[in-house]
Design a protein around this motif. Structure first.
Motif, PDB file in Angstrom:
ATOM      1  N   ALA A   1       8.419  -4.278   9.468  1.00 40.15           N
ATOM      2  CA  ALA A   1       8.768  -5.707   9.475  1.00 40.15           C
ATOM      3  C   ALA A   1       7.926  -6.481   8.470  1.00 40.15           C
ATOM      4  O   ALA A   1       8.453  -7.322   7.727  1.00 40.15           O
ATOM      5  N   ARG A   2       6.630  -6.211   8.442  1.00 39.37           N
ATOM      6  CA  ARG A   2       5.749  -6.917   7.500  1.00 39.37           C
ATOM      7  C   ARG A   2       6.057  -6.545   6.057  1.00 39.37           C
ATOM      8  O   ARG A   2       6.040  -7.408   5.167  1.00 39.37           O
ATOM      9  N   ALA A   3       6.348  -5.285   5.807  1.00 41.69           N
ATOM     10  CA  ALA A   3       6.682  -4.852   4.448  1.00 41.69           C
ATOM     11  C   ALA A   3       7.981  -5.499   3.981  1.00 41.69           C
ATOM     12  O   ALA A   3       8.072  -5.978   2.845  1.00 41.69           O
ATOM     13  N   ARG A   4       8.972  -5.531   4.860  1.00 41.13           N
ATOM     14  CA  ARG A   4      10.247  -6.183   4.505  1.00 41.13           C
ATOM     15  C   ARG A   4      10.039  -7.658   4.201  1.00 41.13           C
ATOM     16  O   ARG A   4      10.601  -8.184   3.237  1.00 41.13           O
TER      17      ARG A   4
ATOM     18  N   SER B   1       0.858  -1.189   0.000  1.00 44.01           N
ATOM     19  CA  SER B   1       0.000   0.000   0.000  1.00 44.01           C
ATOM     20  C   SER B   1       0.893   1.237   0.000  1.00 44.01           C
ATOM     21  O   SER B   1       2.080   1.169   0.365  1.00 44.01           O
ATOM     22  N   THR B   2       0.339   2.342  -0.399  1.00 46.86           N
ATOM     23  CA  THR B   2       1.103   3.580  -0.427  1.00 46.86           C
ATOM     24  C   THR B   2       1.669   3.893   0.949  1.00 46.86           C
ATOM     25  O   THR B   2       2.848   4.231   1.087  1.00 46.86           O
ATOM     26  N   ARG B   3       0.852   3.766   1.986  1.00 45.18           N
ATOM     27  CA  ARG B   3       1.297   4.053   3.341  1.00 45.18           C
ATOM     28  C   ARG B   3       2.443   3.140   3.747  1.00 45.18           C
ATOM     29  O   ARG B   3       3.471   3.610   4.248  1.00 45.18           O
ATOM     30  N   ASP B   4       2.294   1.840   3.540  1.00 47.10           N
ATOM     31  CA  ASP B   4       3.340   0.898   3.935  1.00 47.10           C
ATOM     32  C   ASP B   4       4.633   1.140   3.168  1.00 47.10           C
ATOM     33  O   ASP B   4       5.726   1.075   3.730  1.00 47.10           O
ATOM     34  N   ARG B   5       4.516   1.434   1.887  1.00 51.53           N
ATOM     35  CA  ARG B   5       5.700   1.722   1.068  1.00 51.53           C
ATOM     36  C   ARG B   5       6.406   2.989   1.565  1.00 51.53           C
ATOM     37  O   ARG B   5       7.620   3.006   1.728  1.00 51.53           O
ATOM     38  N   GLU B   6       5.624   4.030   1.853  1.00 52.31           N
ATOM     39  CA  GLU B   6       6.213   5.270   2.355  1.00 52.31           C
ATOM     40  C   GLU B   6       6.917   5.047   3.687  1.00 52.31           C
ATOM     41  O   GLU B   6       8.034   5.533   3.891  1.00 52.31           O
TER      42      GLU B   6
ATOM     43  N   HIS C   1       4.484  11.200  12.415  1.00 52.91           N
ATOM     44  CA  HIS C   1       4.061  11.655  11.084  1.00 52.91           C
ATOM     45  C   HIS C   1       2.790  10.940  10.612  1.00 52.91           C
ATOM     46  O   HIS C   1       1.931  11.554   9.983  1.00 52.91           O
ATOM     47  N   TYR C   2       2.675   9.657  10.907  1.00 58.54           N
ATOM     48  CA  TYR C   2       1.548   8.859  10.407  1.00 58.54           C
ATOM     49  C   TYR C   2       0.447   8.641  11.441  1.00 58.54           C
ATOM     50  O   TYR C   2      -0.523   7.930  11.171  1.00 58.54           O
TER      51      TYR C   2
END
Length: 68
Positions: free
Chosen positions: A52-55, A16-21, A39-40
């Motif tokens: 961790a999940r994105a990686r 998702s855009t948020r996770d990527r950012e 920030h978020y």
């Protein structure tokens, strides 16, 4: 490098855009988890979990792509 571009492409396609950012702010821009959380509008613990999940997702996709 080629690997960085491949990972960027996978992130654009599968996160998702948020996770990527959040991932890029942490790994590329070296933001602290506290700064990301502020920030978020989340907690530092949740920011760690998102990273961790994105990686893990990118690692799995990258590995699968190289073995298929």
């Amino acid at each position: 490098s080629e690997i960085f571009h491949r990972v960027e492409r996978l992130a654009a396609e599968h996160l998702s855009t948020r996770d990527r950012e959040i991932l890029f702010r942490r790994d590329r821009d070296e933001w602290s988890f506290e700064d990301i959380a502020e920030h978020y509008g989340t907690t530092p613990a949740n920011a760690r979990l998102i990273v961790a999940r994105a990686r893990q997702k990118l690692r799995t996709l990258y590995t699968k792509q190289n073995y298929d």
